[in-house]
Scaffold this motif. Structure first.
Motif, PDB file in Angstrom:
ATOM      1  N   GLN A  15       0.829  -1.201   0.000  1.00 20.84           N
ATOM      2  CA  GLN A  15       0.000   0.000   0.000  1.00 20.84           C
ATOM      3  C   GLN A  15       0.873   1.264   0.000  1.00 20.84           C
ATOM      4  O   GLN A  15       0.612   2.206  -0.743  1.00 20.84           O
ATOM      5  CB  GLN A  15      -0.960   0.020   1.204  1.00 20.84           C
ATOM      6  N   THR A  18       2.584   1.445  -3.403  1.00 21.69           N
ATOM      7  CA  THR A  18       1.627   1.828  -4.445  1.00 21.69           C
ATOM      8  C   THR A  18       1.407   3.327  -4.438  1.00 21.69           C
ATOM      9  O   THR A  18       1.430   3.977  -5.487  1.00 21.69           O
ATOM     10  CB  THR A  18       0.299   1.064  -4.266  1.00 21.69           C
ATOM     11  N   LYS A  19       1.205   3.909  -3.269  1.00 22.12           N
ATOM     12  CA  LYS A  19       1.018   5.368  -3.182  1.00 22.12           C
ATOM     13  C   LYS A  19       2.258   6.099  -3.695  1.00 22.12           C
ATOM     14  O   LYS A  19       2.146   7.104  -4.399  1.00 22.12           O
ATOM     15  CB  LYS A  19       0.713   5.774  -1.744  1.00 22.12           C
ATOM     16  N   GLU A  22       2.262   5.743  -7.490  1.00 24.00           N
ATOM     17  CA  GLU A  22       1.183   6.549  -8.067  1.00 24.00           C
ATOM     18  C   GLU A  22       1.656   7.988  -8.244  1.00 24.00           C
ATOM     19  O   GLU A  22       1.433   8.602  -9.291  1.00 24.00           O
ATOM     20  CB  GLU A  22      -0.052   6.539  -7.159  1.00 24.00           C
ATOM     21  N   SER A  23       2.305   8.514  -7.225  1.00 23.99           N
ATOM     22  CA  SER A  23       2.810   9.883  -7.278  1.00 23.99           C
ATOM     23  C   SER A  23       3.968  10.003  -8.262  1.00 23.99           C
ATOM     24  O   SER A  23       4.013  10.918  -9.084  1.00 23.99           O
ATOM     25  CB  SER A  23       3.254  10.325  -5.874  1.00 23.99           C
ATOM     26  N   GLN A  28      -2.540   5.617 -11.883  1.00 23.82           N
ATOM     27  CA  GLN A  28      -3.111   4.638 -10.968  1.00 23.82           C
ATOM     28  C   GLN A  28      -2.700   3.229 -11.404  1.00 23.82           C
ATOM     29  O   GLN A  28      -2.497   2.982 -12.588  1.00 23.82           O
ATOM     30  CB  GLN A  28      -4.638   4.742 -10.974  1.00 23.82           C
ATOM     31  N   SER A  32      -4.739  -3.929  -8.118  1.00 22.30           N
ATOM     32  CA  SER A  32      -4.292  -3.644  -6.761  1.00 22.30           C
ATOM     33  C   SER A  32      -4.999  -4.570  -5.778  1.00 22.30           C
ATOM     34  O   SER A  32      -6.207  -4.768  -5.860  1.00 22.30           O
ATOM     35  CB  SER A  32      -4.598  -2.185  -6.404  1.00 22.30           C
TER      36      SER A  32
END
Length: 123
Positions: A15, A18-19, A22-23, A28, A32
């Motif tokens: 998690q 992933t964040k 993503e940034s 996206q 997931s």
């Protein structure tokens, strides 16, 4: 002849990673779950983030033994990404520098995976 279009990084916390991606990638994931995420990059390459706690067979902890490399169109783009990533708190291992292959810098993701940005020398 076989071809490769998929890289998987083993991560401590999917998690969090992933964040982060993503940034970094400004997109996206296409898939997931609590233990895995997958991004598809504009070139078609897939980037997977798999929990190092659930990968089978179990993997040795080896972050930093390779690099995920991103190509830039210009030295100015390398500098802009360097400033953006530094300002977003990424650990920078190498500031922008001209090397034998091109203009480059090196950063780390949250798990210690090396992220290189470069512009190929045009010599």
């Amino acid at each position: 002849m076989i071809d490769s279009n998929f890289v998987i990084l083993y991560v401590n916390n999917p998690q969090v990673s992933t964040k982060f991606y993503e940034s970094l990638l400004e997109k996206q994931p296409v898939e997931s779950s609590p233990t895995f995420a997958m991004f598809i990059l504009p070139c078609g390459m897939k980037l997977g983030l798999w929990s190092k706690h659930t990968v089978e067979p179990a993997a040795q902890d080896c972050a930093g033994n390779g690099e995920l490399v991103f190509s830039a169109d210009s030295n100015e783009q390398v500098d802009a990404l360097y400033s953006l990533w530094r300002n977003n708190g990424l650990d920078i291992l190498q500031q922008p520098v001209e090397m034998d292959f091109g203009y480059t810098f090196l950063a780390l993701d949250p798990d210690g995976h090396r992220l290189r940005v470069y512009r190929l020398s045009m010599e």
